[in-house]
Each structure stands twice: as C-alpha cells, then as structure tokens.
Design an enzyme around this catalytic site. Sequence first.
Site, PDB file in Angstrom:
ATOM      1  CD  GLU A  60      -1.893  -2.413   1.078  1.00  0.00           C
ATOM      2  OE1 GLU A  60      -0.782  -2.764   1.545  1.00  0.00           O
ATOM      3  OE2 GLU A  60      -2.745  -3.236   0.696  1.00  0.00           O
ATOM      4  CG  HIS A 129     -11.958  -7.115   4.860  1.00  0.00           C
ATOM      5  ND1 HIS A 129     -10.985  -7.624   5.674  1.00  0.00           N
ATOM      6  CD2 HIS A 129     -11.615  -7.496   3.606  1.00  0.00           C
ATOM      7  CE1 HIS A 129     -10.106  -8.305   4.938  1.00  0.00           C
ATOM      8  NE2 HIS A 129     -10.473  -8.240   3.681  1.00  0.00           N
TER       9      HIS A 129
HETATM   10  C1  LIG Z   1      -2.261  -4.903   3.853  1.00  0.00           C
HETATM   11  C2  LIG Z   1      -3.257  -5.700   3.101  1.00  0.00           C
HETATM   12  N1  LIG Z   1      -3.517  -5.412   1.813  1.00  0.00           N
HETATM   13  C3  LIG Z   1      -4.417  -6.121   1.117  1.00  0.00           C
HETATM   14  C4  LIG Z   1      -5.111  -7.144   1.702  1.00  0.00           C
HETATM   15  C5  LIG Z   1      -6.138  -7.949   0.901  1.00  0.00           C
HETATM   16  N2  LIG Z   1      -5.610  -9.305   0.714  1.00  0.00           N
HETATM   17  C6  LIG Z   1      -5.929 -10.302   1.551  1.00  0.00           C
HETATM   18  S1  LIG Z   1      -5.036 -11.672   1.270  1.00  0.00           S
HETATM   19  C7  LIG Z   1      -4.229 -10.965  -0.020  1.00  0.00           C
HETATM   20  C8  LIG Z   1      -3.195 -11.748  -0.766  1.00  0.00           C
HETATM   21  C9  LIG Z   1      -2.208 -12.341   0.170  1.00  0.00           C
HETATM   22  O1  LIG Z   1      -1.244 -13.028  -0.529  1.00  0.00           O
HETATM   23  P1  LIG Z   1      -0.172 -13.905   0.232  1.00  0.00           P
HETATM   24  O2  LIG Z   1       0.581 -13.042   1.192  1.00  0.00           O
HETATM   25  O3  LIG Z   1       0.618 -14.613  -0.803  1.00  0.00           O
HETATM   26  O4  LIG Z   1      -1.006 -14.929   1.106  1.00  0.00           O
HETATM   27  P2  LIG Z   1      -2.021 -16.033   0.582  1.00  0.00           P
HETATM   28  O5  LIG Z   1      -3.346 -15.366   0.416  1.00  0.00           O
HETATM   29  O6  LIG Z   1      -1.502 -16.570  -0.696  1.00  0.00           O
HETATM   30  O7  LIG Z   1      -2.069 -17.042   1.670  1.00  0.00           O
HETATM   31  C10 LIG Z   1      -4.662  -9.659  -0.208  1.00  0.00           C
HETATM   32  C11 LIG Z   1      -4.169  -8.744  -1.260  1.00  0.00           C
HETATM   33  C12 LIG Z   1      -4.823  -7.407   3.047  1.00  0.00           C
HETATM   34  N3  LIG Z   1      -5.461  -8.378   3.724  1.00  0.00           N
HETATM   35  N4  LIG Z   1      -3.909  -6.696   3.710  1.00  0.00           N
END
Ligand SMILES: Cc1ncc(C[n+]2csc(CCOP(=O)(O)OP(=O)(O)O)c2C)c(N)n1
Lengths: 324, 324, 359, 359
Positions: A60, A129
Amino acid sequence: MVQLTIVQAVKFALEQEMERDSDVLVLGEDVGINGGVFRATEGLFEKFGDNRVVDTPLSETGIVGAAIGLALYGLRPVAEIQFDGFLYSAFDQLISHAGRIRNRSRGRFHVPLVIRVPYGGGIRAPEHHSDSPESYLVHTPGIKVVTPSTPYDTKGLLISAIRDPDPVIFLEPKRIYRAIREDVPEEDYVVPLGEAKTIRAGNDVTLISWGAMVRQAMAAAEKLKGKIDVEVIDLRSLSPIDVETVTKSVAKTGRVVTVHEAPRTCGLGAEITALINERVFLSLKAPVERVTGFDVPFPLYKLEDYYLPSINRIIKGIEKVASF
Amino acid sequence: MVQLTIVQAVKFALEQEMERDSDVLVLGEDVGINGGVFRATEGLFEKFGDNRVVDTPLSETGIVGAAIGLALYGLRPVAEIQFDGFLYSAFDQLISHAGRIRNRSRGRFHVPLVIRVPYGGGIRAPEHHSDSPESYLVHTPGIKVVTPSTPYDTKGLLISAIRDPDPVIFLEPKRIYRAIREDVPEEDYVVPLGEAKTIRAGNDVTLISWGAMVRQAMAAAEKLKGKIDVEVIDLRSLSPIDVETVTKSVAKTGRVVTVHEAPRTCGLGAEITALINERVFLSLKAPVERVTGFDVPFPLYKLEDYYLPSINRIIKGIEKVASF
Amino acid sequence: MPEEVVGKFEITMLKVLDVDGNCDETLKPRLSDEVIKKLFELMILSRTFDDIAVKLQREGRIGTYAPGRGQEATQVASAYALNDSDWFFPAFRENAVYITKNFPLEMLYEYWGGDERGEKIPDDFNAFTVAIPVGTQIPHAVGFAWACKFKGDKRAVLVYFGDGATSRGDFHEGLNFAGVFKLPVVFLCQNNQWAISLPDKRQTASKTLAQKAIAYGFEGKQVDGNDVFSVYKAVKEALDKARSGDGPTLIECVTYRMGNHTTSDDASRYRTKEEIEEWAKRDPIDRLRKYMKRAGLWNEEYEKRITVEAMEKVQKAVEKAESVQKPEVKDLFEWTYSDVPQRLREQQEELNLSLKERE
Amino acid sequence: MPEEVVGKFEITMLKVLDVDGNCDETLKPRLSDEVIKKLFELMILSRTFDDIAVKLQREGRIGTYAPGRGQEATQVASAYALNDSDWFFPAFRENAVYITKNFPLEMLYEYWGGDERGEKIPDDFNAFTVAIPVGTQIPHAVGFAWACKFKGDKRAVLVYFGDGATSRGDFHEGLNFAGVFKLPVVFLCQNNQWAISLPDKRQTASKTLAQKAIAYGFEGKQVDGNDVFSVYKAVKEALDKARSGDGPTLIECVTYRMGNHTTSDDASRYRTKEEIEEWAKRDPIDRLRKYMKRAGLWNEEYEKRITVEAMEKVQKAVEKAESVQKPEVKDLFEWTYSDVPQRLREQQEELNLSLKERE
Ligand SMILES: Cc1ncc(C[n+]2csc(CCOP(=O)(O)OP(=O)(O)O)c2C)c(N)n1
Ligand SMILES: Cc1ncc(C[n+]2csc(CCOP(=O)(O)OP(=O)(O)O)c2C)c(N)n1
Ligand SMILES: [Mg+2]
Ligand SMILES: [Mg+2]
C-alpha cells in the site's frame, strides 16, 4: 441513459476517463485480469492493456507512493486500495506527502491522484474490511475526500475527482455497491466536488449523512413521515464540506442529527456539530445528535448489526432532537 | 523534591519505573548512548545497559510493531518516536493492532505499551517536526492518549502510562520541554489517566487546552484579568476525555473556547464542542469558539507564528464568546 | 535430490582512486581534464556553501541544517553523471547535488532558513523537493520513473537516501516496485556510516547495503563514495542502463558524514576522535587534489582562485536569501489546494483580523 | 584495485520426498513411523476441516473463508516441528497449523463464523490471533522473540506469511530487526504461488523469496513445501538454531494454493486449468501417501478409518460452534480497554435502549 449500480458506475467513469485522457491509468492489487475484488475495474485490463491497468505488488505504501510519483510527472493515476482497513499503512504517504507537496513546493508540484477505497461495514466481512476512515482523512490538510451514495453521483464525482488537480480520496460505500440501480447518463458529466445534496426536503429536523448511511437515513425519514418532517442531506463531499447547504437547512429546522459509521469520538459528526454551533448557534433548538458507530473496533460480523447505526437508532435520534 | 523541567521529568519517570520493574525497557532511534535527540533518555543507557535501552534501526513500523510483540509477551516497552511527523508511518500498527488486540482476542492478549512522541510546533524545526497528531489518535478506539503541560504531571502521567494495561500514546510538548522548572516529588506518584485539571478558576469563560498551548491559554487568561474571569482547564488526558470536569465548568460559565495546535477541521476541539453541545446545551450562552492551527500543513518556520494559536488569537476568542 | 543451489550472487566494490590519489587507469571513466577540474570546483563550492550554512545556523540566521561535509564526491559526481533530461529525488542532505546541477544557491539558504519559497524548484530544473521523513521519497522516484517508462521517455531517475533509509518500509516497497516493473531508476544509497547515532553495522545485519538489491532481483554494487571517479563511473553506467530499458540498480556509496548529523546534533557523544581522524584521511576533496596535483591539473593559485570564487558566490547567495521579504499571511493559506476553499479564506481573515488588532 | 568481491551468497532448495514418494534417505529427518502417520492424519484432518469450512460458507453458516488446501504439508510439518514452549504467529490461512497444535476446532469455526470468541486463544496455547492485514504480524513475532531473548527463555517463535507479504514494509522492517538483534525467530513464507490474482513472479523480480534474507544478513533457504519431510527438517533446524541463540532464518516453502483465494474469489478468472492440474500431481497428501504405501505404513482401511475419524471430529466441532449463543451487546463494548470507560458505558446504554424499544 444506462441502468447502473454504484460499482458499475465506478467502472463506467473509469472507462470513459481512460478513453478521454490517455494519461489516466489504474493501479492496485488485483485490478487487472481479476477486475478488482469487487469487479470495479472489470474489463478495463482487456480494453486498455497492462500498461494502463496495472496489478501492483501487495504494497500500500508502494501504491500510494508510486501514485504520487506518477502524478508528479503529470499523469492521472487512479489507485485502488483493496479495503478501508489497508489504507492505514499508506497514511504516511498521504499525510506527509500527498497533502503537502503543493504547499511545500509553493505550487511548483501538485499531485492529481485519486485513491479509490471501498469502505464501510454491513457485508459480513472479515476484520479490517469494514472501517470508515473518513475522519482521519478530513482532518488532513491538502487532500479532498468524497463519497457517493448513488450511481449517478458515483460517476459524476469520480470524473470530477480524476480531473481535479488535487489528491482526492474516493470512498466507495461497498455495502451498497449493488443495492441500487438507476439511470446514469452515458455522456460525460461531473458532479462538482464540495457540494452537498439535499435529497429530501423537510422542516422539522435536518438529517445529515453520507455513503451507505444515506439509505438508512432516508428510510428513517420515510418512516417518520407524517410525524416529523425530516430534511435529508447527502453530504457527498466530506472535505471540503459544503457548509452552506448544511447551515441553510439548520437555519430552517433548528434541529440536527448526523449519522456515520465511523467511531463517534472525533468523527466527522463532531466537526459538523462544531460548524453548526459556530455558524447558526442561535437557530439551534436542540443539541445536535450524533448517531454513529461506537468507540470500539469494528466487530466481527456477528456483532456488526449492533455496531452500525440502525434505522431504529436514527429514528430515536430524530425523535430525541424533535422532542427536546 | 527536585526541580525539574518537563524533559527531565520524562527521564526521571523512566528511570524510576525501570528501577522498579525490570520488565520496563526503552526502545527507539538514538535513545541509547545519544540519550535521545531531546536527551529525554540521557543516562539511562549507562545505567541500565543496552539490553534495556535499545537503539533500533530507523524503522517506525518496526518500533511500534516490535513494541506490540514485546508487550504481548508481558514486558512494558516504552518506545520513542523521534518526532510527531514520523508517527504516521506507524499508524497501521497502532490502529489495526495496538488498539484492537484486546478486543480481537476477547481479553486473552493485551499490549501495555507506551509510545512517547515529542510533538507540536514553535521550535523553528524543519518540516514534519511540528505536527500535532492527537486527533487521529483520539479517534482510534483502544488506545489512550495523554499529554502533560507541567513537569509534575509529566512524571505522574508517564508512570501511570507505563503501568496502564492498555496502549498509551504519550505526547510530549517539545516546545516547553525546558520552559518550566518546578518541584517534582522524588518518590513515586501517579497522575491518573482520564482526569483533566482545572488550573485556574473563573466564572465567565471556560478555556480548554492541552500540551504547550496551556501556557498560551494561561497567559491569555491572565491578560484578561479584571475584565473577563477565565477558568482554564488543562485537559491532560485526551482519550478518554474527562467530560465531567469540562461540563461542570461549562455549566457554570456557559461560554467556552478550545485551543489546540492541530488543524481545526475534525480536530479534538470539534469533539469537545460536540460533547458540550450534547451534555450542557442549555447552559451554553455562546457558540463554542475554536482557536486552533489552520487547515493547512504546518508551515516552515518563518510562518509558524502565524500558524500557531497566539495569545492574541486566544484573547480574541475569549472576547468573542464573552461578548456574544 | 541433494540440496540444490537455486541462486548465486556476488557483490563487488569499485575503487578507482585510492586515498593517496593513485588512479587505476583501466577503471577510470573517460573524463576530460576540464571536467575533472569542474568536479573539483563543485566540491569546493559545495563545501563552502556547507561551511557557511553551519555558520549561519550558529548565528541564528537559518534553522537546523544538515551538513554534507565528506559526502561531496558522492553527491557531485553522481549529479554530474545525470543527463539533462534525467531527474533526481533528494533526501535532505543533498545540497551538493542541487549545487552541481546549478540550482540557485540562495534558494537553498531560503529553504534552510524556514521558507517554502526555497522549494519552488525552477520550472526547467529536473528535481523534486527535499524529503524529511527518511526514505519516503523513494516511492515517489519510483512512480516518476514509472511515468517516464509509461510515456516512453528516454529519461532516468536518480534517488538519494542514506544508510538509515534502508531500514524503512518505503525503501523496500519502492525497490520492489522498481524491480517488478523494471523501471529506469537508480537508487543511490549514501552510506555515510551513521544514521544520527546509529552506526550502519547496527542499522542492519547485512554486510553491505548493496546486497539488499538481491532481494529485488536487480543489480547492487558498492563503490568508494569518497572517490569521484568510482561514483561517476558507477552512476553513469547505471543511468545509461536505466535509460536503455535494462532496469534499476542499487549503488551503495561508502562515504562518511564528517560533520554532525545536523546543527542540533553533537556527534562527539557517540563516535570517537580516532574514527573521525581515520576518515579525515579519506577526505574526497583531498583525494582528488592529490590526483590533480600529480596530473598537473592543480596548483595553489588555482585553488586560491576557485576558493575565492566559491566564497563570493556563496556570499552573494546569502545576501540574496536574506534580502527576500518575509512571507506573508496569505502564503500560509494559498498553497494547500489548487483553489483556496472557503474555510481557508475564512481562517485567513480570522488571522488577519487578529494581527491587525494587535498593532 | 579492480572491482573487489565483497560478498558471495548462495541459496539452496531442499527436497527430500519427490512427487512419486521416493525419499532421499540421506536427507530425511529422523521421524518414527508413528510420527509419520500422525503427520498424515493431521493433514487429512486439516483438509477435512477445510472442505467443511468451504461448504459451511456456501450454506451461509460461516463468513468469508480462506481455504488451505494444498498447503497442508507446509503447515502441518512446520507446526509439528515446534517445541511445547515455542510460539507461532499466523497470518489468516493457517488453520492446519492451529489444528496440528491441537487448537479447539470449534473455535476456528467460531472465528470464521464472525465471532471474536473464536480468537480467545486458550491460556496454555502458545499462539497469537489471526492477522488479516498482510504481513503485519511479522513485527509482532519479532517483538515477541525479542522478549524471549530479553528474558533468556529457550523459546523460538515461528511466524507464517505468504508470498504477497514479502512486498510489505512490515516484512522488511521486521526481518531487519530480527537480523540486527539476532532474534530467535523463524520466518516461514508459504509461497503458494499466488497473492489473490498476482503470481509470485510478478510480486517481486527476485528469483526466489528465500534470497530476500540476504538483505538482512541471515540465512534464507527454499524447501519443497509439499513435502512434509523437507519442511519438518528445515523448520526444525531453524527453530533449534533460534533457540541456541544463532539468530533468525527465512524459509520459503514452495507450495500451491489449490483452492480459491477465499470463498469470495474465483480463481478461474486468473489461472489456467493446466497449472492447477500440474500442481494437483504434487498434492502433499498424495505424496506422503505414496511414500507410506511403499514403507508399509498405509492401507485403504487405515485411510478410511482416519478419514471417518476426521469427519467425526469436524462434525462435532461444527455442532459445538453452532450451538454457541450469539454474542451479546455487552460483548461489543467490554473488550476495547481494560476498564470500560464512561463513554462506552453510555454508548452501550444507548444501544440497549434502542434495542429494547424496537421490541
Ligand atoms: C495490507 C493488506 N492489503 C491487502 C489485503 C487484501 N488481501 C488479503 S489476502 C491478499 C493476498 C495475500 O497473498 P499472500 O501473502 O501470498 O497470502 P495467501 O493469500 O496466498 O495465503 C490480499 C491482497 C490485506 N489483507 N492486507
Ligand atoms: C521516518 C523518519 N524517522 C526519523 C527521522 C529523524 N531522522 C532524521 S535524519 C535521521 C537519520 C538518517 O540517517 P540516514 O538515512 O543514514 O541519512 P543521513 O542522516 O546519514 O544522511 C533520523 C533518524 C526522520 N527524519 N524520518
Ligand atoms: Mg547515514
Ligand atoms: Mg500467496
């Protein structure tokens, strides 16, 4: 005219602005092939390609910081922050830079960026959220803050935001993304920043709200029809606030209720009370009442109906000021 | 009794608490051998060693995030953020975590940390070194916010903050770090969080302020002596606010001026107006007046005297409400 | 299936000119004698500017100031490597960078004297304003480089920051973006050994700062930051690479902050005389002087002349800066938004009123 | 003075069990047959829990859910490597980690069902709550590890995050602290190839995520995350190392998110059937089953029995979770501060009143 929901109006505005101005580009997490987690950018990637609709890393500060750089150059970046609760990690870039660059450089630089943020509760979402961060933003000099509550305003305000020379945070009431469908002109039009809208005329009480709460406010006003004559104002522009529309109404009614989802203390409702107090004190027949989220973290969803201002709480607020 | 300035009282409180409780540790940028850029931790490193007085990397998210982890374990971290303007990059950790962990875990976890932040303007500092971020913090559920205006309160409030089971942001009015020297008990005492202090009795107008502005407020009150009888409240605890002390005074005077350095819109002054409006509306003889920083970025120092509430502006505010 | 090696990395350090002014001619960048003299003169001018700034601060004529003494080779040579159309993004200690690009000296003094007008960068000057919050300028530079790429410009962006900045999230998120989008940006880390009182060895456990580039999938290298030739060569190559579309580079310039962190700091609290003396021997100006002497590019008269010229320039700049009228009330309100919103007009009125009545 | 090499680094990948269940016995960690069966059973239980959670979400009985299918080897084996006194800090997809440590299953369902009481971790259970904002738990784990070191505990901390989290400032600042203070923490990156719709190759330009450790001056390694043996071995070694005071390790477990990102996601929008099929062949449960078959640790009856047992446990947990009373109004107000401040008492009263009158 086309019949659109709010989220479709977002997409429509983006699409038209991207067609009109090749310097407009969209960036954020999952805005590309996935079309955004709320589908607000659906189809843009296919239409404009990966140069103009850019999936960014999960970052972000990077998104807002890079948007500042893009805007400094003169482009018109429209960034999406996926959910309200993830805007906080970009606060430093917003507060320390987006809001100060014009001032610091005495107008040599300015950052015409837009940050779109789906915000607010009521959709049974996970923690972080459902926040309503508007008060933090409105307190911050140098940035503008708007939130629509209808598809028509969504398109018109978003177009204004994109064309505005200042940084604009565009808060999208995700709870009503698909709740309303209304006629939206296909051609290009703007709803100016800085103007509230009186969406229901009334003489007894002024009810002020924005975003998803506007529908609750209207429902409460309708329920009281015949008993209390409620004027409803959709603030739309949270910074700058349209003080005139507010004070004019209060001068007439003398009684005010503000409604917002964010926690009460230091919320935007407090500012509205203060403005009214300062400007139309002698018209006031009752203390301004705040019907708001409580001063607690937004709860997990089993408790969210308790947290959010309900129609009933709004009615009670109106009755309270009406009978003061 | 010892004669101490505010910054010395900070150090004194830290030292005594570190002696009393071996779980108290100090962390931050340059807090070690350098004794902090304001010398607020001077000598602690020599006395308690590098295990308990820890220079961290230049990393505000890291500092606050790690402090959360330390506090989760049960330690009592006291972190220093070097200047107000650098707190923003730790906002996500504060808002999303420090303020929510107790709630999220239904009390299983809590984070008894203190973040000390030298804040406010008036010292001819560079950009980002003069902000007053209290409104952002007070709007955030789950954290407490205090700011002293005297050496006595500094020691007593800081000890309270360290012992408090909740996260406390301790805002230190750097402009008056060395402006006052007063008797401070050597022994251990606390000034409870959540209690304002009426520091001057008066019948005509209630003047509410905190931090460095308290001295300006007092000066204004003194200047009006014989003309307008001003009651001055040092709010001290910004979250939670001591509503009772405020409303009691207003019930008596019916006229109120709030003074703060932060920008006006959505500032804590607005909340105080709203609280007064809601609770003692019928006592109000005039609109609550706000004498505040303006809604612009804190300027570079050639303009800072224009930005900051001056004694003259406060006097004008008092006169305005007195003559309403 | 043993443990398979999936990545191998190497970090190198470039030194062209040693402390005694001996030059490795095979590594030396192609620079005419005139340019070498120019670099020397810019270093002298920068140091003069710096010394006077410290003096002005002591006399209360400007505010807190961050001296650049010791970092002139890094700043001057890197800025000199920029093309006309390139941009740079400074942190807060980069006065010599501005000076090298011919920024009006008086504006620098105005800025350090607490006046935003010193940051109203001239329209044809390709640089952004000072960034006080450490590391926060990095994403801006990255976004700007992204815009250059978006527009198909043949431009590179050079962004400056310190060793301390490498600990910040802004550094990380910025460099990661640059790697992912292969942006025309050069990250120039001035490792001056200290972030206020924290030595770089306690800022991070990584042996070099250059190796942090490995995390972002692009090249990182160390150079001797007190050697104009090393810095010029590495930065020039990196800028050329950026302009050719071959992506970003992280360059760690190993140098030393010879002065206090700022005029509010007292470095003797946290570092030894020995260290300071050790680094004094590696003074970048002395080093180039030794080289020039040997190469027949220097004599005392020359040094005297350029020193006097530098002082004249600086004095004139001080006069100019100090003759500028104090900013006015309206300057407080006019620059927050493109238009002045009503609430600010009212607030300006309020302030004006309170000032008038005081008279 | 040529360009001198000042740093050399190598990243390795550990694979013990291949896709066909062939095991490199020289690398295999010492695990009894009982433990191997236990790991298999935990994977079955975790997948059962997961499948039912997805079903419950579809039926509107819980909220948005993040499935763990495909990541069971990483989660189960790493959690199994923890000592009793160690702690773990999850992201949001680590149900199998909780399950392996014997967390009450019904509490997981309660949490995903929108009830904070599911996050009231039992007092004797050494784990922190779920962290939704990506990567933000990393500094907490680091601070907790710091406290362990401060107290002289012989404890290690294991923190989980995804490939996406490596792009965040919190990751960077956390790992840098850990390196500087040499903390007893193991960073376990589950590289499941995707962060919602962003493939890891576009999350960062670095070839491996493991190499990001080089930026922080400690060891990073890749392991096959669909192989319980590799994961167990690497994590166990890293935890032992942490407990012995030898500092942190970053472990990248290469695995795959076989399901949608969450129940709100439709992964078919952004990834191919071929990719999914390819990774299905590397299913961690299948792989261990093949090994066990060969080693004589598995037969159909066994599988049937443990599957039924898993389903019974899960069903019971669902029942328990669903029989919990809805939280009350006071639950909204009681947990924000140690004491309930007056303003919250008043707000609670206000809400109570409005609810009563509605009746
Ligand atoms: C700071 C933040 N930005 C955006 C989100 C929305 N979001 C939730 S999970 C995710 C992807 C996460 O990817 P990863 O770290 O690879 O974990 P995975 O979901 O693959 O377990 C996003 C963009 C969030 N939860 N937190
Ligand atoms: C985010 C942030 N935190 C703290 C500070 C206070 N501060 C100013 S400069 C500095 C040290 C910077 O070190 P480095 O990045 O190495 O740059 P140098 O000062 O050596 O040029 C600190 C801690 C700041 N300006 N910004
Ligand atoms: Mg440095
Ligand atoms: Mg992932």
